[in-house]
Design a protein around this motif. Structure first.
Motif, PDB file in Angstrom:
ATOM      1  N   ALA A 113       0.717  -1.039   0.020  1.00 24.03           N
ATOM      2  CA  ALA A 113       0.109  -0.106  -0.067  1.00 24.03           C
ATOM      3  C   ALA A 113       0.796   1.373   0.006  1.00 24.03           C
ATOM      4  CB  ALA A 113      -1.139  -0.187   1.136  1.00 24.03           C
ATOM      5  N   ARG A 114       1.758   1.324   0.891  1.00 23.59           N
ATOM      6  CA  ARG A 114       2.743   2.603   0.931  1.00 23.59           C
ATOM      7  C   ARG A 114       3.500   2.728  -0.466  1.00 23.59           C
ATOM      8  NH1 ARG A 114       6.464   1.709   6.142  1.00 23.59           N
ATOM      9  NH2 ARG A 114       5.320  -0.461   6.040  1.00 23.59           N
ATOM     10  N   ILE A 177      -5.735  17.442 -11.785  1.00 26.34           N
ATOM     11  CA  ILE A 177      -6.622  17.515 -10.792  1.00 26.34           C
ATOM     12  C   ILE A 177      -6.998  15.751 -10.889  1.00 26.34           C
ATOM     13  CG2 ILE A 177      -8.785  17.915  -9.905  1.00 26.34           C
ATOM     14  CD1 ILE A 177      -8.380  20.984 -10.753  1.00 26.34           C
ATOM     15  N   SER A 178      -6.482  15.180 -10.235  1.00 25.22           N
ATOM     16  CA  SER A 178      -6.766  13.799 -10.226  1.00 25.22           C
ATOM     17  C   SER A 178      -6.551  13.111  -8.961  1.00 25.22           C
ATOM     18  CB  SER A 178      -5.892  13.031 -11.255  1.00 25.22           C
ATOM     19  OG  SER A 178      -4.587  12.937 -11.054  1.00 25.22           O
ATOM     20  N   PHE A 179      -7.238  12.027  -8.468  1.00 26.42           N
ATOM     21  CA  PHE A 179      -7.246  11.499  -7.170  1.00 26.42           C
ATOM     22  C   PHE A 179      -7.106   9.920  -7.369  1.00 26.42           C
ATOM     23  CE2 PHE A 179      -9.670  15.155  -6.526  1.00 26.42           C
ATOM     24  CZ  PHE A 179      -8.879  15.944  -5.291  1.00 26.42           C
ATOM     25  N   SER A 180      -6.437   9.038  -6.461  1.00 29.70           N
ATOM     26  CA  SER A 180      -6.610   7.901  -6.484  1.00 29.70           C
ATOM     27  C   SER A 180      -7.015   7.309  -5.069  1.00 29.70           C
ATOM     28  CB  SER A 180      -5.529   7.125  -6.987  1.00 29.70           C
ATOM     29  OG  SER A 180      -4.273   7.582  -5.954  1.00 29.70           O
ATOM     30  N   THR A 181      -7.356   6.005  -5.046  1.00 30.28           N
ATOM     31  CA  THR A 181      -7.861   5.618  -3.579  1.00 30.28           C
ATOM     32  C   THR A 181      -6.754   4.335  -3.374  1.00 30.28           C
ATOM     33  OG1 THR A 181      -9.529   4.394  -4.586  1.00 30.28           O
ATOM     34  CG2 THR A 181     -10.016   6.707  -3.485  1.00 30.28           C
ATOM     35  N   VAL A 182      -6.670   4.013  -2.350  1.00 28.45           N
ATOM     36  CA  VAL A 182      -5.813   2.960  -1.681  1.00 28.45           C
ATOM     37  C   VAL A 182      -6.610   2.384  -0.655  1.00 28.45           C
ATOM     38  CG1 VAL A 182      -3.817   1.899  -1.036  1.00 28.45           C
ATOM     39  CG2 VAL A 182      -3.549   3.669  -2.538  1.00 28.45           C
ATOM     40  N   THR A 183      -6.944   1.113  -0.690  1.00 29.63           N
ATOM     41  CA  THR A 183      -7.799   0.366   0.397  1.00 29.63           C
ATOM     42  C   THR A 183      -7.020  -0.438   1.124  1.00 29.63           C
ATOM     43  OG1 THR A 183      -9.960   0.394  -1.062  1.00 29.63           O
ATOM     44  CG2 THR A 183      -9.789  -0.960   0.867  1.00 29.63           C
ATOM     45  N   ASP A 188      -4.651  -7.140   7.180  1.00 27.43           N
ATOM     46  CA  ASP A 188      -3.607  -7.360   6.245  1.00 27.43           C
ATOM     47  C   ASP A 188      -2.225  -7.467   6.969  1.00 27.43           C
ATOM     48  OD1 ASP A 188      -1.680  -7.563   4.395  1.00 27.43           O
ATOM     49  OD2 ASP A 188      -2.776  -6.480   3.026  1.00 27.43           O
ATOM     50  N   PRO A 189      -1.618  -8.622   7.285  1.00 27.67           N
ATOM     51  CA  PRO A 189      -0.307  -8.562   7.838  1.00 27.67           C
ATOM     52  C   PRO A 189       0.690  -7.857   7.277  1.00 27.67           C
ATOM     53  CG  PRO A 189      -0.739 -10.502   6.901  1.00 27.67           C
ATOM     54  CD  PRO A 189      -1.950  -9.991   6.578  1.00 27.67           C
ATOM     55  N   ARG A 190       0.871  -7.606   5.955  1.00 24.37           N
ATOM     56  CA  ARG A 190       1.693  -6.932   5.341  1.00 24.37           C
ATOM     57  C   ARG A 190       1.557  -5.261   5.613  1.00 24.37           C
ATOM     58  NH1 ARG A 190       0.107  -8.262  -0.591  1.00 24.37           N
ATOM     59  NH2 ARG A 190      -1.623  -7.652   0.321  1.00 24.37           N
ATOM     60  N   GLU A 191       0.610  -4.889   6.218  1.00 29.50           N
ATOM     61  CA  GLU A 191       0.087  -3.436   6.397  1.00 29.50           C
ATOM     62  C   GLU A 191       0.068  -3.131   7.857  1.00 29.50           C
ATOM     63  OE1 GLU A 191       0.612  -1.764   3.810  1.00 29.50           O
ATOM     64  OE2 GLU A 191       0.290  -3.066   2.050  1.00 29.50           O
TER      65      GLU A 191
END
Length: 284
Positions: A113-114, A177-183, A188-191
């Motif tokens: 995620a990072r 002007i744009s966005f993104s999302t990360v869930t 999650d053990p990795r996060e």
């Protein structure tokens, strides 16, 4: 998606550069401290972890805002790793801790995620919204649906400061002007380190783990603040996004709300084509 083709006027004050771009160019992230707490004897494997951490995290990786140190504690038979965030020059806040292992040392430094957050910000996103799930499927889906819907609207309606939206220069990157999302799942053990970092951005967030949370991330991995549960609303999403797109009225990072994430990224690469330097050629 709205693309703003920008030409630089004869003089572009640094304060006219949008917050998200100014932060990307000029706000270095705070340095976390990874400490090996040595409370007992350590074997070959643990000694190797300590040596590896010293080599990787003491300035030899300039893309990672992390330093490493060791500390002896009262012997309890356990050796641990702790991760701390600098509140100010003399105070640290512990974010995470775990056994002294190679796997944990790597868990601290990186996660999928990072990496995605860093890639999106370096790619020019105005902001990356991180949705931290609570585990309740209905609540999580509703929050994700609302967040994505509102961000799509904002990509069409949000505007940049007039000084950069009415002029353009060929050698500068387009301001988009744009966005993104990360869930991110709490399970999650990795996060787990990222979950702890996000939960530490405000003192009372740990009390609302049963609610989904949305975090706008901008610049070099700075979290602005958290929207929690019903606070993930159209008005609040718009307000946070408009702040990031607006002129950088405050050029001093510490006077702006937020907390930096621990992220590995080559932030210096954005300075090759600098909006801030174009308007303010002398470094601050």
């Amino acid at each position: 998606m709205v693309l703003i083709f920008c030409m630089l006027p004869a003089v572009l004050p640094a304060c006219d550069v949008p917050v998200f771009r100014y932060a990307l160019e000029r706000w270095p992230p705070a340095t976390y401290t990874l400490t090996a707490l040595l409370g007992g004897s350590h074997g070959t494997n643990e000694a190797a972890v300590i040596e590896s951490c010293g080599e990787l995290y003491n300035g030899q990786d300039p893309t990672l805002n992390l330093r490493f140190e060791t500390d002896s504690v009262a012997s309890d038979g356990q050796n641990r790793l702790t991760l701390s965030y600098p509140l100010d020059r003399d105070r640290q806040r512990q974010i995470w801790d775990g056994p002294l292992t190679e796997a944990n040392a790597r868990l601290v430094a990186e996660s999928p995620a990072r990496k995605k957050i860093a890639d999106e910000l370096l790619d020019g996103r105005l902001g990356v919204w991180v949705l931290l799930q609570c585990g309740d499927t209905n609540r999580d889906r509703a929050a994700e649906k609302l967040l994505n819907s509102e961000l799509k609207k904002l990509e069409k309606t949000l505007t940049l400061p007039e000084a950069v939206s009415t002029e353009a220069v060929s050698h500068l990157p387009e301001l988009e002007i744009s966005f993104s999302t990360v869930t991110v799942s709490r399970d999650d053990p990795r996060e787990q380190v990222l979950v702890q970092m996000l939960s530490s951005t405000e003192p009372d967030l740990v009390d609302y783990a049963d609610q989904p949370m949305a975090f706008p991330v901008f610049g070099r991995g700075r979290v602005l603040y958290a929207l929690v549960g019903e606070g993930i609303s159209s008005v609040n999403i718009q307000e946070a996004s408009a702040f990031l797109a607006g002129p950088c009225a405050c050029e001093i990072k510490d006077l702006t709300p937020g907390m930096d994430l621990l992220i590995s990224a080559d932030w210096q690469s954005v300075l090759e084509h600098s909006w801030v330097n174009a308007g303010d050629p002398l470094p601050l």
